[in-house]
Design an enzyme around this catalytic site. Structure first.
Site, short mmCIF file in Angstrom:
data_model
loop_
_atom_site.label_atom_id
_atom_site.label_comp_id
_atom_site.label_asym_id
_atom_site.label_seq_id
_atom_site.Cartn_x
_atom_site.Cartn_y
_atom_site.Cartn_z
N ASP A 1 -12.88 34.37 31.06
CA ASP A 1 -13.46 33.95 32.34
C ASP A 1 -14.79 34.66 32.53
O ASP A 1 -14.98 35.78 32.05
CB ASP A 1 -12.52 34.28 33.50
CG ASP A 1 -11.24 33.46 33.46
OD1 ASP A 1 -11.29 32.31 32.98
OD2 ASP A 1 -10.21 33.96 33.92
N ASP B 1 -11.62 25.88 34.06
CA ASP B 1 -11.02 25.96 35.40
C ASP B 1 -11.77 25.07 36.38
O ASP B 1 -11.16 24.38 37.21
CB ASP B 1 -11.05 27.40 35.91
CG ASP B 1 -10.23 28.36 35.07
OD1 ASP B 1 -9.26 27.91 34.43
OD2 ASP B 1 -10.58 29.55 35.03
#
Length: 209
Positions: free
Chosen positions: A146, A181
């Site tokens: 991420d 995401d």
């Protein structure tokens, strides 16, 4: 110029999301130390973290179970997408499903292969690809990369009388996420806002293009 079919649009959306998602993740993984920041603006920061759980850093369920669940979910979405394309559902619905599919696939790639391909990232060292000593985890046990952090609103030391955040610091938006995401979130939001009727439609072939 010939119009692309819904099948080709789905393939294109999935391919482009996966391509840019993986390029960005591999660059971050091989160029940044864990928790390192690159400040684009005060409210847009590239911060490298690794997520062993679900989207936005949520950690629930066993890692292996979660990876298998993701794979099953992707297979179900692929099958459903194929069926609705064959029945002639509209392009907007196909794009929404394709975004969700691409996001799920992007994170599965990390979980399945990054532990094998890369050495472990630490706050003091950058990971390398295909290390001689082997990767940091086994198949399906890798961590998801991420990097997007948007601290749009920051309040230091919130007054004690304010519920939930009283006495601490408040940051919005706190979760750190990746392109996969974002694709899932955008796909779900667009689906609920504009294409929700097709989820209840028993005869998608009757939906006009």
């Amino acid at each position: 110029m010939a119009k692309l079919s819904n099948g080709k649009i789905a393939i294109l959306v999935v391919f482009l999301i996966l391509l840019f998602d993986q390029i960005l993740k591999i660059w971050v993984k091989t160029n940044m130390c864990l928790y390192e920041d690159i400040e684009i603006t005060s409210w847009f920061i590239i911060r490298f973290v690794e997520n062993p759980g679900m989207a936005f850093g949520i950690e629930i369920l066993n890692k292996l179970f979660l990876s298998i669940f993701r794979i099953i979910a992707v297979l179900v979405i692929i099958y459903y997408l194929y069926k609705v394309i064959k029945k002639g559902v509209n392009t907007g619905f196909v794009v929404c499903l394709s975004l969700i599919l691409a996001g799920a696939m992007g994170n599965i790639i990390d979980s399945a292969f990054y532990g094998i391909i890369f050495s472990e990232s630490t706050p003091y060292s950058v990971a390398t690809a295909f290390p001689a000593e082997g990767g940091y985890a086994s198949f399906l046990h890798g961590k998801v990369v991420d990097m997007f952090y948007f601290p749009l609103i920051k309040i230091n030391q919130v007054p004690d009388w304010i519920p939930i955040w009283g006495g601490g610091d408040f940051v919005f938006f706190r979760p750190i996420f990746n392109l996969a995401d974002a694709a899932i979130s955008v796909g779900v939001i667009l689906l609920l806002l504009f294409e929700r009727k097709h989820l209840m439609d028993k005869k998608p072939e009757e939906v006009n293009e």
